[in-house]
Enzyme design. Structure first.
Site, short mmCIF file in Angstrom:
data_model
loop_
_atom_site.label_atom_id
_atom_site.label_comp_id
_atom_site.label_asym_id
_atom_site.label_seq_id
_atom_site.Cartn_x
_atom_site.Cartn_y
_atom_site.Cartn_z
N THR A 243 42.85 3.24 48.33
CA THR A 243 42.39 1.88 48.96
C THR A 243 43.61 1.11 49.08
O THR A 243 43.69 0.26 50.29
CB THR A 243 41.57 1.35 47.65
OG1 THR A 243 40.51 2.21 47.45
CG2 THR A 243 41.12 -0.06 47.95
N HIS B 52 44.74 1.76 52.48
CA HIS B 52 43.93 1.29 53.49
C HIS B 52 44.30 -0.22 53.73
O HIS B 52 44.42 -0.82 54.93
CB HIS B 52 42.58 1.25 53.13
CG HIS B 52 41.79 2.75 53.08
ND1 HIS B 52 41.83 3.37 54.53
CD2 HIS B 52 41.38 3.43 52.03
CE1 HIS B 52 41.27 4.54 54.18
NE2 HIS B 52 40.94 4.63 52.66
#
Ligand code: NAD
Ligand code: ZN
Length: 342
Positions: A40, A43
């Protein structure tokens, strides 16, 4: 204090001076010791389309951490300075039907640390006391720092009975590799782990996969024959988010097989529903960790000898965070730890 901040709506993170977090009466203030870099965070770092529509800027990022409590709010009586804790990455509302029923992982209004509220890539983080887990003294700090993804692995791997069963895991990322370790520890017979990245398959074998498969070179029907399996895998753990891996898994399950699905497909994914219906497959989505049953199981398995140490492959000081992200993006890493206590 220093923190890694998503300051601009473009790729990168910025190491900045930000105000110390304030604590409310039900909160604890934690001095961060070590953090793990999650997919995450990558990202958010690369600023992909998911991050662009999800992350308010500026935001202190990061959610995998271990640290020591340094201050507690006036309502907090059962935690005190010096306690070593990690934070559950989802801060739940406490008031919705699921929260009230004790199913907090199913909260209707969950907020992500380092996604929707200030995160852990910082010298300090404040959290509600209901969101921290006090660690057993003997747990290694690097492993304590990655309880969040270890929890994803445990939540998924223990979703269905695996004692004596044949387990197929698609995706040998950090979570797939940890799931292989957990499945083996929990008594599975064959733990077959697939990927398209030989480096990661080797890591998975170190952690407990009994057979690794590069799906570009071998097919799973042959592997089943090699292992003397006749009716298919009993339990599938989808940890790649890759549509062809999932379709492959569906075709390799026994009748009545059970699939726990953690991997997040990046787009719509067509499957052969006839296989699901006629073979009576169960597909269960998995999100986060159960609060705090998964955390309890994680601690107990470590106490009972589960060895996750090979999963931590790189360590950097927080000032060198860019090196950490580069390693994560190279695909030649397990978990990457950033140290904040130097
Ligand atoms: P990762 O991206 O590091 O690992 C995924 C792995 O899948 C990679 O090693 C990749 O090479 C492999 N892969 C790609 N194509 C494949 C194929 N055809 N067959 C087999 N493997 C293939 O991710 P991770 O951090 O280990 O997380 C695993 C998954 O779980 C990701 O999809 C992630 O987004 C998701 N996730 C979900 C939750 C949740 O709460 N549901 C939480 C954390 C992560
Ligand atoms: Zn809730």
């Amino acid at each position: 204090m220093k923190a890694l901040v998503k300051r601009h709506r473009k790729p990168g993170l910025w190491l900045e001076q930000v105000p110390m977090p304030e604590i409310g009466i039900n909160d604890v203030l934690i001095k961060v010791d070590r953090t793990g870099i999650c997919g995450t965070d990558v990202h958010i770092y690369t600023w992909d389309s998911w991050a662009q529509k999800t992350i308010p800027v500026p935001m202190v990022v990061g959610h995998e951490f271990v640290g020591e409590i340094v201050d507690v709010g006036s309502n907090v009586v059962d935690f005190s300075a010096g306690d070593v804790v990690s934070g559950e990455g989802h801060v739940v509302c406490g008031r919705c039907r699921n929260c009230m029923a004790g199913r907090r992982h199913l909260c209707n209004d969950t907020k992500g640390i380092g996604v929707n509220r200030p995160g852990a890539f910082a010298e300090y983080i404040a959290l509600p006391v209901t969101n921290v887990w006090k660690h057993d003294q003997n747990i290694d700090r690097d492993i304590a720092a990655i309880f969040d993804p270890y929890g994803n692995a445990v939540h998924t791997a223990l979703s269905f009975e695996i004692l004596g069963e044949d387990v197929l895991i698609t995706g040998a990322g950090p979570i797939g590799c940890m799931a292989a370790a957990v499945a083996k520890h929990a008594g599975a017979r064959h733990v077959v782990l697939t990927d398209v990245n030989p480096w990661r398959l080797e890591l998975g074998a170190k952690l407990g996969a009994t057979r690794t498969v590069d799906v570009r070179e071998e097919n799973l029907s042959d592997i089943q024959r090699e292992l003397g399996m006749k009716e298919g895998f009993n339990v599938g753990l989808e940890m790649s988010g890759n549509p062809s891996a999932f379709r492959d898994m569906l075709s390799q399950m026994c009748h009545g097989g059970k699939i726990a699905m953690l991997g997040i497909p990046s787009e719509d994914m067509a499957i052969d529903w006839n296989t699901v219906v006629f073979n009576m497959l169960t597909i269960k989505g998995i999100y986060g960790r159960e609060m705090y049953d998964t955390w309890y199981q994680m601690t107990m398995m470590l106490q009972c000898g589960l060895d996750l140490s090979p999963i931590v492959t790189h360590r950097f000081d927080f000032q060198d965070f860019e090196k950490g992200f580069d390693v994560m993006m190279s695909g030649q890493s397990g978990k990457v730890i950033l140290n904040w206590s130097n």
